[in-house]
Design a protein around this motif. Sequence first.
Motif, PDB file in Angstrom:
ATOM      1  N   GLU A  76       3.367 -21.245  -3.056  1.00  0.00           N
ATOM      2  CA  GLU A  76       4.743 -20.773  -3.214  1.00  0.00           C
ATOM      3  C   GLU A  76       4.991 -19.422  -2.561  1.00  0.00           C
ATOM      4  O   GLU A  76       6.111 -18.901  -2.598  1.00  0.00           O
ATOM      5  CB  GLU A  76       5.094 -20.686  -4.698  1.00  0.00           C
ATOM      6  CG  GLU A  76       4.309 -19.662  -5.495  1.00  0.00           C
ATOM      7  CD  GLU A  76       3.007 -20.194  -6.054  1.00  0.00           C
ATOM      8  OE1 GLU A  76       2.514 -19.631  -7.051  1.00  0.00           O
ATOM      9  OE2 GLU A  76       2.469 -21.165  -5.498  1.00  0.00           O
ATOM     10  N   ILE A  77       3.967 -18.819  -1.937  1.00  0.00           N
ATOM     11  CA  ILE A  77       4.144 -17.512  -1.295  1.00  0.00           C
ATOM     12  C   ILE A  77       5.218 -17.590  -0.210  1.00  0.00           C
ATOM     13  O   ILE A  77       5.269 -18.525   0.578  1.00  0.00           O
ATOM     14  CB  ILE A  77       2.822 -17.038  -0.663  1.00  0.00           C
ATOM     15  CG1 ILE A  77       1.818 -16.651  -1.736  1.00  0.00           C
ATOM     16  CG2 ILE A  77       3.062 -15.831   0.246  1.00  0.00           C
ATOM     17  CD1 ILE A  77       0.512 -16.139  -1.187  1.00  0.00           C
ATOM     18  N   LYS A  78       6.049 -16.576  -0.198  1.00  0.00           N
ATOM     19  CA  LYS A  78       7.055 -16.448   0.852  1.00  0.00           C
ATOM     20  C   LYS A  78       6.710 -15.236   1.708  1.00  0.00           C
ATOM     21  O   LYS A  78       6.460 -14.153   1.200  1.00  0.00           O
ATOM     22  CB  LYS A  78       8.448 -16.306   0.239  1.00  0.00           C
ATOM     23  CG  LYS A  78       8.907 -17.532  -0.535  1.00  0.00           C
ATOM     24  CD  LYS A  78      10.303 -17.347  -1.105  1.00  0.00           C
ATOM     25  CE  LYS A  78      10.755 -18.582  -1.881  1.00  0.00           C
ATOM     26  NZ  LYS A  78      12.116 -18.420  -2.465  1.00  0.00           N
ATOM     27  N   TYR A  79       6.709 -15.446   3.035  1.00  0.00           N
ATOM     28  CA  TYR A  79       6.353 -14.365   3.953  1.00  0.00           C
ATOM     29  C   TYR A  79       7.612 -13.788   4.591  1.00  0.00           C
ATOM     30  O   TYR A  79       8.614 -14.475   4.719  1.00  0.00           O
ATOM     31  CB  TYR A  79       5.399 -14.903   5.024  1.00  0.00           C
ATOM     32  CG  TYR A  79       4.072 -15.357   4.470  1.00  0.00           C
ATOM     33  CD1 TYR A  79       3.090 -14.432   4.136  1.00  0.00           C
ATOM     34  CD2 TYR A  79       3.814 -16.715   4.275  1.00  0.00           C
ATOM     35  CE1 TYR A  79       1.873 -14.850   3.612  1.00  0.00           C
ATOM     36  CE2 TYR A  79       2.596 -17.133   3.749  1.00  0.00           C
ATOM     37  CZ  TYR A  79       1.628 -16.193   3.432  1.00  0.00           C
ATOM     38  OH  TYR A  79       0.431 -16.620   2.912  1.00  0.00           O
ATOM     39  N   PRO A  80       7.519 -12.494   5.003  1.00  0.00           N
ATOM     40  CA  PRO A  80       6.388 -11.572   4.890  1.00  0.00           C
ATOM     41  C   PRO A  80       6.136 -11.142   3.449  1.00  0.00           C
ATOM     42  O   PRO A  80       7.056 -11.121   2.637  1.00  0.00           O
ATOM     43  CB  PRO A  80       6.836 -10.380   5.751  1.00  0.00           C
ATOM     44  CG  PRO A  80       8.321 -10.411   5.681  1.00  0.00           C
ATOM     45  CD  PRO A  80       8.688 -11.859   5.646  1.00  0.00           C
ATOM     46  N   ARG A  81       4.879 -10.810   3.145  1.00  0.00           N
ATOM     47  CA  ARG A  81       4.509 -10.422   1.800  1.00  0.00           C
ATOM     48  C   ARG A  81       3.621  -9.172   1.828  1.00  0.00           C
ATOM     49  O   ARG A  81       2.644  -9.113   2.568  1.00  0.00           O
ATOM     50  CB  ARG A  81       3.759 -11.571   1.094  1.00  0.00           C
ATOM     51  CG  ARG A  81       3.255 -11.234  -0.293  1.00  0.00           C
ATOM     52  CD  ARG A  81       4.407 -10.856  -1.249  1.00  0.00           C
ATOM     53  NE  ARG A  81       5.257 -11.981  -1.578  1.00  0.00           N
ATOM     54  CZ  ARG A  81       6.583 -11.931  -1.592  1.00  0.00           C
ATOM     55  NH1 ARG A  81       7.216 -10.798  -1.288  1.00  0.00           N
ATOM     56  NH2 ARG A  81       7.309 -12.973  -1.898  1.00  0.00           N
ATOM     57  N   VAL A  82       3.960  -8.188   1.008  1.00  0.00           N
ATOM     58  CA  VAL A  82       3.191  -6.952   0.871  1.00  0.00           C
ATOM     59  C   VAL A  82       2.169  -7.137  -0.249  1.00  0.00           C
ATOM     60  O   VAL A  82       2.560  -7.349  -1.398  1.00  0.00           O
ATOM     61  CB  VAL A  82       4.107  -5.758   0.538  1.00  0.00           C
ATOM     62  CG1 VAL A  82       3.273  -4.490   0.329  1.00  0.00           C
ATOM     63  CG2 VAL A  82       5.143  -5.553   1.634  1.00  0.00           C
ATOM     64  N   PRO A  83       0.857  -7.103   0.036  1.00  0.00           N
ATOM     65  CA  PRO A  83      -0.153  -7.290  -1.014  1.00  0.00           C
ATOM     66  C   PRO A  83      -0.366  -6.008  -1.816  1.00  0.00           C
ATOM     67  O   PRO A  83       0.288  -4.983  -1.593  1.00  0.00           O
ATOM     68  CB  PRO A  83      -1.403  -7.659  -0.218  1.00  0.00           C
ATOM     69  CG  PRO A  83      -1.235  -6.919   1.074  1.00  0.00           C
ATOM     70  CD  PRO A  83       0.241  -6.941   1.363  1.00  0.00           C
ATOM     71  N   GLY A  84      -1.307  -6.070  -2.755  1.00  0.00           N
ATOM     72  CA  GLY A  84      -1.681  -4.900  -3.547  1.00  0.00           C
ATOM     73  C   GLY A  84      -1.285  -5.023  -4.998  1.00  0.00           C
ATOM     74  O   GLY A  84      -0.102  -5.162  -5.310  1.00  0.00           O
ATOM     75  N   HIS A  85      -2.275  -4.956  -5.897  1.00  0.00           N
ATOM     76  CA  HIS A  85      -1.996  -5.080  -7.326  1.00  0.00           C
ATOM     77  C   HIS A  85      -2.770  -4.052  -8.154  1.00  0.00           C
ATOM     78  O   HIS A  85      -3.060  -4.276  -9.330  1.00  0.00           O
ATOM     79  CB  HIS A  85      -2.325  -6.508  -7.814  1.00  0.00           C
ATOM     80  CG  HIS A  85      -3.749  -6.910  -7.565  1.00  0.00           C
ATOM     81  ND1 HIS A  85      -4.142  -7.558  -6.420  1.00  0.00           N
ATOM     82  CD2 HIS A  85      -4.868  -6.745  -8.305  1.00  0.00           C
ATOM     83  CE1 HIS A  85      -5.444  -7.776  -6.461  1.00  0.00           C
ATOM     84  NE2 HIS A  85      -5.908  -7.287  -7.606  1.00  0.00           N
ATOM     85  N   GLU A  86      -3.099  -2.930  -7.541  1.00  0.00           N
ATOM     86  CA  GLU A  86      -3.691  -1.800  -8.262  1.00  0.00           C
ATOM     87  C   GLU A  86      -2.809  -0.594  -7.966  1.00  0.00           C
ATOM     88  O   GLU A  86      -3.130   0.245  -7.134  1.00  0.00           O
ATOM     89  CB  GLU A  86      -5.132  -1.556  -7.823  1.00  0.00           C
ATOM     90  CG  GLU A  86      -6.074  -2.706  -8.161  1.00  0.00           C
ATOM     91  CD  GLU A  86      -7.526  -2.395  -7.818  1.00  0.00           C
ATOM     92  OE1 GLU A  86      -7.770  -1.334  -7.204  1.00  0.00           O
ATOM     93  OE2 GLU A  86      -8.404  -3.209  -8.155  1.00  0.00           O
ATOM     94  N   ILE A  87      -1.694  -0.514  -8.663  1.00  0.00           N
ATOM     95  CA  ILE A  87      -0.626   0.418  -8.307  1.00  0.00           C
ATOM     96  C   ILE A  87      -0.513   1.537  -9.336  1.00  0.00           C
ATOM     97  O   ILE A  87      -0.535   1.297 -10.543  1.00  0.00           O
ATOM     98  CB  ILE A  87       0.721  -0.328  -8.225  1.00  0.00           C
ATOM     99  CG1 ILE A  87       0.647  -1.453  -7.173  1.00  0.00           C
ATOM    100  CG2 ILE A  87       1.861   0.624  -7.914  1.00  0.00           C
ATOM    101  CD1 ILE A  87       1.844  -2.381  -7.201  1.00  0.00           C
ATOM    102  N   ALA A  88      -0.357   2.762  -8.838  1.00  0.00           N
ATOM    103  CA  ALA A  88      -0.103   3.909  -9.703  1.00  0.00           C
ATOM    104  C   ALA A  88       0.949   4.792  -9.048  1.00  0.00           C
ATOM    105  O   ALA A  88       0.864   5.082  -7.849  1.00  0.00           O
ATOM    106  CB  ALA A  88      -1.381   4.707  -9.946  1.00  0.00           C
ATOM    107  N   GLY A  89       1.950   5.196  -9.818  1.00  0.00           N
ATOM    108  CA  GLY A  89       3.000   6.011  -9.239  1.00  0.00           C
ATOM    109  C   GLY A  89       3.981   6.532 -10.269  1.00  0.00           C
ATOM    110  O   GLY A  89       3.696   6.547 -11.473  1.00  0.00           O
ATOM    111  N   VAL A  90       5.171   6.922  -9.788  1.00  0.00           N
ATOM    112  CA  VAL A  90       6.189   7.548 -10.625  1.00  0.00           C
ATOM    113  C   VAL A  90       7.504   6.783 -10.497  1.00  0.00           C
ATOM    114  O   VAL A  90       7.918   6.426  -9.387  1.00  0.00           O
ATOM    115  CB  VAL A  90       6.407   9.020 -10.211  1.00  0.00           C
ATOM    116  CG1 VAL A  90       7.517   9.653 -11.036  1.00  0.00           C
ATOM    117  CG2 VAL A  90       5.119   9.808 -10.350  1.00  0.00           C
ATOM    118  N   ILE A  91       8.151   6.524 -11.612  1.00  0.00           N
ATOM    119  CA  ILE A  91       9.435   5.818 -11.607  1.00  0.00           C
ATOM    120  C   ILE A  91      10.517   6.725 -11.036  1.00  0.00           C
ATOM    121  O   ILE A  91      10.656   7.880 -11.447  1.00  0.00           O
ATOM    122  CB  ILE A  91       9.817   5.366 -13.030  1.00  0.00           C
ATOM    123  CG1 ILE A  91       8.830   4.290 -13.526  1.00  0.00           C
ATOM    124  CG2 ILE A  91      11.248   4.835 -13.072  1.00  0.00           C
ATOM    125  CD1 ILE A  91       9.106   3.829 -14.945  1.00  0.00           C
TER     126      ILE A  91
END
Length: 271
Positions: A64-79
């Motif tokens: 079901e992936i739709k491209y283009p797709r940005v990977p990465g699932h170890e995310i840390a940041g500021v709202i």
Amino acid sequence: NSEIRKNRMTDNIQFFFGSEKGKLERREQRELLPLQPGQVRVQINASGVCHSDCLASASKMFPEIKYPRVPGHEIAGVITEVHDSVKDQWRVHDRVACGWNGFYCNLCDCCRKGDFLSCEMNMVTGVHFDGGYQKIANLYACSLARIPDHLDFLTAAPLVCAGTTVFTALKAVKKPAGSTVAIFGVGGLGHLGIQFARKMGFYVIAMNRGDDKRDICLELGAHEYINTDAEQDLAMRLKKNFAPLGHVSGMTGRAAPSESLMAGEQAPSGG
């Protein structure tokens, strides 16, 4: 709101897969996507690199992936922006992290039992929607974890994937402090497993091929280190030398040091 308008026009640098089995490409996104209900916008300060990120270019597992797709699932940041629907949960400037489980409905039978990974509407960060390989991301509020002020972003990012994986495994052992835990393979997950296991009160045995990682394993908290290349029967050594210390549970990393261990001989009821 002029501030939000300015934020939407801020350049966003992304690294993405343009197609199945494609290579990572770079682009600048001139206008940010609007927030959807349940989402917040996060300025990404750190994004870990996980082997599973390659799944974003392997549509056989996720057709079901739709491209283009940005990977990465170890995310840390500021709202930096919050949708009206979740303003009672999060605020601008909150420090947050987001891992593999990027969305769950909180309504289905699995969610109501606390099994969010099995949610009927589960979405994976960096697979079903754009992940952490960018400067700014729209993330679902339900997937976020708050980062304590004393914890830096570079440390926090891998904890929501590699950290969660090994911590969950150690909890699943369900053995008392003082039991023996053997960690096979000291890499991205194993080095965290050593630290967690030691803090949880286990007797920790670190195992890896060669002696290169002996010193760092002992510094991280391992009580003992075993060079698996020097062992003829590792499973037998564990049973004979360490079983008297308590239950021996195994956590296997990227590569198992022994076929007998993979066959399940390392523990009476292995973790």
